[in-house]
Motif scaffolding. Sequence first.
Motif, PDB file in Angstrom:
ATOM      1  N   ILE A  73       0.810  -1.174   0.002  1.00 42.91           N
ATOM      2  CA  ILE A  73       0.136   0.181   0.138  1.00 42.91           C
ATOM      3  C   ILE A  73       0.903   1.223  -0.077  1.00 42.91           C
ATOM      4  CG2 ILE A  73      -0.170   0.030   2.265  1.00 42.91           C
ATOM      5  CD1 ILE A  73      -2.826   1.188  -0.025  1.00 42.91           C
ATOM      6  N   LYS A  74       2.103   1.176   0.641  1.00 46.23           N
ATOM      7  CA  LYS A  74       2.812   2.215   0.596  1.00 46.23           C
ATOM      8  C   LYS A  74       3.447   2.785  -0.687  1.00 46.23           C
ATOM      9  CE  LYS A  74       4.241   0.832   5.434  1.00 46.23           C
ATOM     10  NZ  LYS A  74       5.240   0.535   6.185  1.00 46.23           N
ATOM     11  N   SER A  75       3.862   1.537  -1.564  1.00 44.54           N
ATOM     12  CA  SER A  75       4.471   1.892  -2.918  1.00 44.54           C
ATOM     13  C   SER A  75       3.353   2.199  -3.523  1.00 44.54           C
ATOM     14  CB  SER A  75       5.042   0.508  -3.270  1.00 44.54           C
ATOM     15  OG  SER A  75       5.899   0.321  -2.413  1.00 44.54           O
ATOM     16  N   LEU A  76       2.218   1.711  -3.468  1.00 46.93           N
ATOM     17  CA  LEU A  76       0.995   2.155  -4.380  1.00 46.93           C
ATOM     18  C   LEU A  76       0.697   3.423  -4.049  1.00 46.93           C
ATOM     19  CD1 LEU A  76      -1.148   1.400  -6.220  1.00 46.93           C
ATOM     20  CD2 LEU A  76      -2.855   0.731  -4.267  1.00 46.93           C
ATOM     21  N   SER A  80       0.269   6.571  -6.965  1.00 47.48           N
ATOM     22  CA  SER A  80      -0.909   6.970  -7.425  1.00 47.48           C
ATOM     23  C   SER A  80      -1.301   8.261  -6.776  1.00 47.48           C
ATOM     24  CB  SER A  80      -2.162   5.946  -6.815  1.00 47.48           C
ATOM     25  OG  SER A  80      -2.208   5.720  -5.716  1.00 47.48           O
ATOM     26  N   ALA A  81      -1.008   8.649  -5.402  1.00 53.01           N
ATOM     27  CA  ALA A  81      -1.319   9.810  -4.550  1.00 53.01           C
ATOM     28  C   ALA A  81      -0.150  10.762  -4.862  1.00 53.01           C
ATOM     29  CB  ALA A  81      -1.486   9.434  -3.167  1.00 53.01           C
ATOM     30  N   LYS A  82       0.998  10.389  -5.289  1.00 53.19           N
ATOM     31  CA  LYS A  82       2.279  11.353  -5.530  1.00 53.19           C
ATOM     32  C   LYS A  82       2.681  11.803  -4.107  1.00 53.19           C
ATOM     33  CE  LYS A  82       2.215  10.963 -10.149  1.00 53.19           C
ATOM     34  NZ  LYS A  82       0.968  10.100  -9.923  1.00 53.19           N
ATOM     35  N   VAL A  83       2.755  10.657  -3.323  1.00 53.46           N
ATOM     36  CA  VAL A  83       3.169  10.891  -1.858  1.00 53.46           C
ATOM     37  C   VAL A  83       4.455  10.519  -1.738  1.00 53.46           C
ATOM     38  CG1 VAL A  83       1.133  11.678  -0.941  1.00 53.46           C
ATOM     39  CG2 VAL A  83       1.983   9.221  -0.675  1.00 53.46           C
ATOM     40  N   THR A  84       5.276  10.880  -0.678  1.00 53.65           N
ATOM     41  CA  THR A  84       6.486   9.976  -0.349  1.00 53.65           C
ATOM     42  C   THR A  84       6.294   8.699   0.517  1.00 53.65           C
ATOM     43  OG1 THR A  84       7.004  11.021   1.777  1.00 53.65           O
ATOM     44  CG2 THR A  84       7.900  11.955  -0.266  1.00 53.65           C
TER      45      THR A  84
END
Length: 478
Positions: A73-76, A80-84
């Motif tokens: 979920i972190k990599s996704l 997808s959400a353009k977060v670190t």
Amino acid sequence: MDERTPTATALAGARSLLSSVDHMGRKRLDAEARLALVTEVVALGRQVEALRAVLVAEADRARSAEAARGTSIKSLLAVSAKVTAGEASSWVYAGKDITAHPKVAEATLAGDVSVAQARAIDKVLGELPATLSHEQREQAEDILLDKAHLVDAKDLARQTRHVLEAVAPEVDAVEDELSRLDAQRKRAWAARSLVFSPDGDGSLRFRGQLPTLEGEAFKRLVEAHSVSNRRALEHAGDRHDEAGLRTSEQRTADGLVALVAARPQVGSARRPTEGQFPRTADASATQPSTAGRATSMRPTVVVTLSYDDLLERAEQAGVLAGGEQLTAGELRRLACDANVLPVILGSASVPLDVGREQRLVTPGIRRALEVRDQGCAFPGCRVQAHACEAHHITPWWAGGDTALGNLVLLCPHHHGTVEPLRFFDRGAPPTRWTVRIDDEGQPVFTPPRSRPPVDQTPLRPARTPCATGSDAQAVLLE
């Protein structure tokens, strides 16, 4: 057929409602209406932040991203959400902390408690002894939820001992606290690190961490040089843009540069020992050295604790000016190799009242102010003591004394908020905040009068005050 879940329907409806907000329609709102909107959007933001954390944590626990996308979920989220990855991880951990306690989860999702406060509550509950019963833990959760309406997350995370004393008075809270802090100290010492790396564009980056005590000494040294540098520029009347418009981060960096420039000749190196300060030229927080000239003073570290306990056994945990706790062992090491000066609020052993003899505060009064107010005393402000100014509640020019009972520590911004009008030009507002010292020796602030009338309930700083009696004292360690 619409197969969306109730949660998905509610989220879609919320987004649709937000899209329908008439942004042009706010132009003619009065001050009270605008503040009411701010209150509502803050509450809404709390709920959205909490729901985001919970939904992300639920997806992580169910391994939804692995099943549907073949990744975590972190990599996704990073894609997808353009977060670190760090931001995504913080959402997962926040959700886990929130859902660990049913009452906390309910209050957080309702917007009554912020995500940061919920995580602080989880931290405190996790620090309580494992021997507590289910009923005692529920009582502790209730106490912390009530406390969350009064203090922010930082102060909420410091309530372990207070909660333990309330729910389990039969437990030795002091012994429990000392064991917890000793374990924390060992972890912090093992995790110490410092890494340098060039950025390839003319700068050197560094990252790392130090145990609280050594880190506080380092921070004080840098702050001392930073303040000295700022005052030197002000005294010289330097109006150059770079000197006058530096950010807080740039001033701190300049303090570190000045500290390096003031270094002595490097002597023989030796492996550091836990709890010992290196014998190098340092700067006192109240009397920083000038760049290029070494001094034998070490950094000033203020620790609050019972003076009687220090004299007898030094076995109580102490508290630094920023609220971080020290173990009894750290205090004993300091007491063996430091100048120990009691700053006793209200005691004759330290001159806390110089009357009308002089306008500026003495070093003794300044230390007492920092111990009592712990930084800017204005409610909600977190500016640290070294960046604050001593304000005469009844102005010196109006007959006010230079005494602890007539002084309060304020940052430059809030100093202007409460300073009487004589010090302002004709453009100053007609009403101001007022401050007084209550019967317990603590500052109390009252909002200005306004039209239409608003709540003028006096406000106190949210941080835990330092008592002014003989039981709560401060020890200055230099």
